[in-house]
Enzyme design. Structure first.
Site, PDB file in Angstrom:
ATOM      1  N   THR A  21     -26.813 -37.244  96.764  1.00 60.91           N
ATOM      2  CA  THR A  21     -27.342 -37.634  95.455  1.00 60.91           C
ATOM      3  C   THR A  21     -26.976 -39.077  95.114  1.00 60.91           C
ATOM      4  OG1 THR A  21     -25.396 -36.765  94.292  1.00 60.91           O
ATOM      5  CG2 THR A  21     -27.262 -35.264  94.591  1.00 60.91           C
ATOM      6  N   ASP A  22     -25.912 -39.583  95.716  1.00 70.09           N
ATOM      7  CA  ASP A  22     -25.511 -40.966  95.467  1.00 70.09           C
ATOM      8  C   ASP A  22     -26.493 -41.968  96.058  1.00 70.09           C
ATOM      9  OD1 ASP A  22     -23.277 -40.242  94.077  1.00 70.09           O
ATOM     10  OD2 ASP A  22     -21.865 -40.569  95.705  1.00 70.09           O
ATOM     11  N   VAL A  23     -27.329 -41.552  97.004  1.00 70.16           N
ATOM     12  CA  VAL A  23     -28.332 -42.470  97.544  1.00 70.16           C
ATOM     13  C   VAL A  23     -29.722 -42.164  97.000  1.00 70.16           C
ATOM     14  CG1 VAL A  23     -27.009 -42.937  99.620  1.00 70.16           C
ATOM     15  CG2 VAL A  23     -28.692 -41.092  99.654  1.00 70.16           C
ATOM     16  N   THR A  47     -23.198 -44.845  92.943  1.00 71.15           N
ATOM     17  CA  THR A  47     -24.494 -44.765  92.282  1.00 71.15           C
ATOM     18  C   THR A  47     -24.728 -45.921  91.319  1.00 71.15           C
ATOM     19  OG1 THR A  47     -24.580 -42.356  92.482  1.00 71.15           O
ATOM     20  CG2 THR A  47     -25.962 -43.348  90.798  1.00 71.15           C
ATOM     21  N   ALA A 106     -23.100 -38.602 100.925  1.00 72.36           N
ATOM     22  CA  ALA A 106     -23.062 -38.108  99.551  1.00 72.36           C
ATOM     23  C   ALA A 106     -24.480 -38.276  99.007  1.00 72.36           C
ATOM     24  CB  ALA A 106     -22.046 -38.906  98.743  1.00 72.36           C
TER      25      ALA A 106
END
Length: 842
Positions: free
Chosen positions: A591-593, A437, A589
């Site tokens: 939320t990481d994108v 992130t 993953a």
């Protein structure tokens, strides 16, 4: 409503005209939440997309309410005017408004505005400072620019569907449309970058956003895995692949499920603490003698993996989610509950952080909890301020104001033909981030011209430097394909922050930087003397952003979190899957994108807040929660529950407003299919998505199929009939599609006017996608240690200030340059630091 609404956020003073449908609503919402005045320009009667359904809500009720949950979620804070752009009067009023605007965001098909005599050239002649941001399925140019698409088509062609779902069934999309949200977030970023560049260039520019590339951008790991090892990631249901074996990611427990991954090596110590707990209860079993610090999951046999799986599963099923989550936080283990949507609404962490924005709904005599913004600004005034507008409620007041409003501010004008420079040239960024992130936030800034200095060392490297895939299959700190994918155009300063001699260097960098970004975890920056209080004493007007799993404060703020387990905590596992099976996770993953886009938006807004002409030389601290960023992409589902009590229904690839709407088997062998992974061979292993939304498209599909006798039956003549017989419809279409290669079928259907798109793999995207090639989304650049590497760009193309191509650094590659050219150290001072091991070069 009359008069300009008051919302003194960092973007106060900007006027944005929003001509989008659902493909771009999020862009305007994000800017409105940050204080910009955003005016929806709707056709008389309202934007038809207001009435899009999620799970089959009553269409008549949606029209009576002037919009459904998707509309309400992504149009907060906006005003509404109605204009008919096809008529002279409407066009004249729009041009008057455009003369007062800083930016226009639109999502019409390429060429539509030109056909209305409202091209970018026309608009910019009337308002040279205007930024035009266009969101389309494939961009403004290229062989696919005229292709018809929907969320299903975009998710298929962008590569996410190929790796999402169960291995023995069709690939899956995320149940709630997501591709438009990714594009909308990139559109907000592109608009702000262009406005930032306008302060220096004196002119606006055209921002071209591709939904297709916005989805491809989510494949953070898949493209490097193909480039460096010719490994294709695969569908794994509620789990993931490590090496050649599938590993569980969602684990049933006594009262639901938890998200947890088995890891070894760097993360092994935390697993060993869990096994100690299991041992105390006599349940360690096959895990009792594992050396977790040395465990290499890639070396496990299927039998060993199954044995480990049984032990963990038996233990988890003995305990509740609350028990497991509490202990996980105590031992620093990345494990969290898998929430349903109703459970998300009462999550204590969200309550503590006052995430929910309660907006009045007088027709219900109630305040409704809306998902709020995912960031806290120390200066405040960033919020979801008002519910979405009624159709045309502000037409009169907005048009009256237009005659009195001054043109948008610009810098001293330079000729419109000025040669392009980097949009963010001159911006100085100190980067203390790692993994995904944080590095993606600073990569966005670096790729558009900011000078980004990344702090790292061999004693504490970015973990992606030691993560697969590696060039040549051999681990090395400068050989990771994952690292280079997240860190282009950065300067690497090898610096051991634990050494006292490093402190003066860090202080000089803080004084040098405009922006400081870190994602070390709550409290970790303070231990290094780099919390906002300490940093702002050194540089009072610095902008600092901290991004963590759940934010800087709250009962769960210290819980270790990664995108893959936040998938469960957010509730994404409640919307992905088949109605007759347990849900699965998004492959990535997630939320990481999602969170990086919000991080970039927040930084650009904070930078604008302190622009020189605003006379606000004040710093800002931004606390970005990745959990809350993820929830913003589930807003319609959360609102549907809050307003109507509707909980999500797993629906595979179905859509209430389309039929057929699925992926269909095609001839050909998916190169990722192999024995041992449970791949179904009965339906074929390559796929093509088809999404029919109206009778014209249905008739075009029937004609392309050769008018089969079954298609003439009464039950297939209407959308309602096709929905009632959808299982049989899918089977009949599958019997036809399996005769064709997926690309052949896609091209045939698109030529007939039927929205269709092949389900692309990373290999397809890498070398077989002519649209990506035309738009130069993947760029090959030399790397000091790895030879030539291919780097992903961004879905945003700016007409005057494009992304600059660049490579990623080796660790310490720019130590000498940073120390001497940026910090002004002498040769002798640098040599002394090198001799003491305070700094290192690469």
């Amino acid at each position: 409503m009359t008069g300009i609404p008051t919302h003194h956020g960092p973007l106060e003073g900007y006027r944005i005209l929003d001509l989008t449908d659902e493909k771009g609503w999020l862009a305007g919402k994000v800017l409105a939440d940050l204080g910009a005045e955003v005016i929806l320009v709707e056709s008389p009667g309202g934007n038809p997309a207001r009435y899009r359904r999620i799970y089959g809500s009553n269409a008549a009720a949606l029209r009576q309410a002037q919009g459904g949950a998707y509309w309400l979620a992504f149009n907060t804070g906006k005003r509404s005017v109605t204009l008919d752009l096809s008529k002279p009067g409407g066009k004249k009023s729009f041009l008057s408004l455009a003369g007062t605007a800083d930016a226009i965001i639109e999502s019409f098909s390429p060429g539509w505005l030109e056909a209305q005599e409202l091209s970018y050239e026309t608009l910019s002649r009337a308002n040279p400072g205007l930024v035009l941001t266009s969101i389309t399925p494939f961009g403004q140019s290229g062989p696919y620019k005229s292709f018809q698409a929907s969320d299903l088509i975009s998710m298929a062609m962008g590569g996410l569907m190929h790796v999402t779902g169960d291995p023995d069934r069709r690939p899956l999309r995320i149940g709630l449309p997501q591709s438009y949200l990714h594009a909308g977030l990139h559109a907000a970023i592109g608009t702000l970058i262009a406005l930032h560049a306008r302060e220096r260039l004196g002119v606006g520019q055209w921002v071209d956003v591709s939904i297709h590339e916005s989805v491809v951008r989510c494949l953070t790991h898949d493209l490097p895995m193909w480039e460096f090892g010719h490994d294709l990631m695969q569908r794994c249901g509620p789990g993931h692949y490590f090496g050649k074996l599938p590993y569980r990611e969602i684990w049933p427990c006594a009262d639901g499920a938890v998200a947890f991954r088995i890891v070894g090596g760097v993360g092994g110590k935390r697993i060993s603490y869990l096994v100690d707990w299991m041992r105390r209860e006599g349940m360690a079993g096959a895990l009792d003698n594992v050396d977790w610090d040395r465990a290499n999951l890639a070396d496990l046999t299927p039998a060993e993996m199954e044995s480990w799986d049984r032990s963990f599963l038996a233990f988890f099923q003995r305990h509740t989610r609350a028990e497991l989550y509490a202990e996980a936080q105590a031992i620093g283990l990345p494990l969290c509950p898998v929430n349903t949507v109703p459970e998300v609404m009462v999550e204590p962490q969200l309550m503590f952080r006052q995430f929910w924005a309660f907006l009045e709904h007088p027709e219900r005599r109630a305040s409704i909890p809306y998902p709020g913004v995912p960031y806290h600004f120390s200066g405040g005034n960033v919020s979801v301020s008002r519910r979405a507008p009624q159709v045309g409620q502000d037409t009169q007041s907005v048009l009256e104001e237009a005659a009195q409003r001054r043109p948008p501010r610009t810098a001293p004008s330079r000729p419109a033909g000025t040669s392009s420079t980097a949009a963010l040239a001159g911006l100085k960024v100190l980067d203390l981030t790692h993994q995904l992130t944080g590095p993606l936030i600073t990569k966005y800034l670096a790729d558009f011209g900011a000078t980004v200095v990344k702090l790292e060392s061999t004693t504490r490297p970015d973990l992606t430097r030691v993560s697969q895939p590696f060039q040549g299959g051999k681990p090395g700190i400068n050989l990771s394909g994952s690292f280079v994918n997240y860190n282009t155009n950065k300067l690497s300063l090898g610096l051991d922050l634990k050494r006292p001699e490093a402190r003066p260097i860090v202080e000089k960098l803080v004084k040098w930087a405009d922006v400081f970004v870190e994602n070390l975890g709550p409290g970790a920056a303070a231990k290094l003397g780099l919390d906002y209080g300490a940093v702002s004493r050194l540089h009072p007007d610095i902008i600092m952003l901290s991004t963590t799993a759940q934010g800087q404060g709250g009962p769960s703020s210290l819980a270790p979190g990664y995108g893959w387990n936040l998938n469960g905590l957010c509730g994404f596992t409640d919307v992905v899957g088949w109605p007759d099976r347990p849900p699965v996770s998004p492959h990535v993953a997630y939320t990481d994108v999602v969170a990086p886009g919000y991080g970039v938006v927040a930084l650009l807004a904070a930078l604008d807040h302190r622009r020189p002409d605003a006379h606000r030389d004040e710093g800002q601290y931004i606390d970005l929660s990745q959990l809350e960023a993820g929830l913003s992409f589930l807003a319609p589902t959360l609102l549907d529950y809050a307003i109507n009590g509707e909980t999500p229904r797993l629906q595979g690839n179905r859509s209430p407003d389309h039929a057929p709407h699925n992926v269909y088997p095609c001839r050909g062998q998916d190169p990722s299919a192999s024995s041992g992974h449970g791949r179904s061979k009965t339906l074929g292993t390559e796929w093509c998505a088809i999404a029919v939304s109206n009778q014209e498209e249905w008739q075009a599909l029937v004609k392309t199929m050769g008018g089969p006798e079954w298609s003439l039956q009464e039950r297939f003549q209407s959308l309602e009939g096709r929905k009632e017989n959808e299982d049989e419809l899918d089977a009949l279409i599958s019997a036809w599609t399996v005769q064709y290669e997926p690309r052949e079928l896609m091209l045939r259907l698109q030529a007939a006017g039927v929205p269709a798109g092949m389900v692309q793999t990373a290999a397809d995207l890498w070398s077989e996608d002519p649209q990506l090639q035309h738009r130069q989304y993947l760029v090959s650049q030399p790397h000091k240690a790895m030879g030539r590497c291919t780097f992903q760009g961004w879905p945003v193309k700016l007409s005057l200030t494009p992304v600059r191509p660049g490579t990623a650094p080796c660790l310490g590659e720019h130590t000498e340059y940073v120390c001497k050219e940026i910090l002004g150290l002498s040769d002798e001072e640098l040599a002394d630091l090198l001799a003491k091991g305070v700094v290192e070069t690469g």
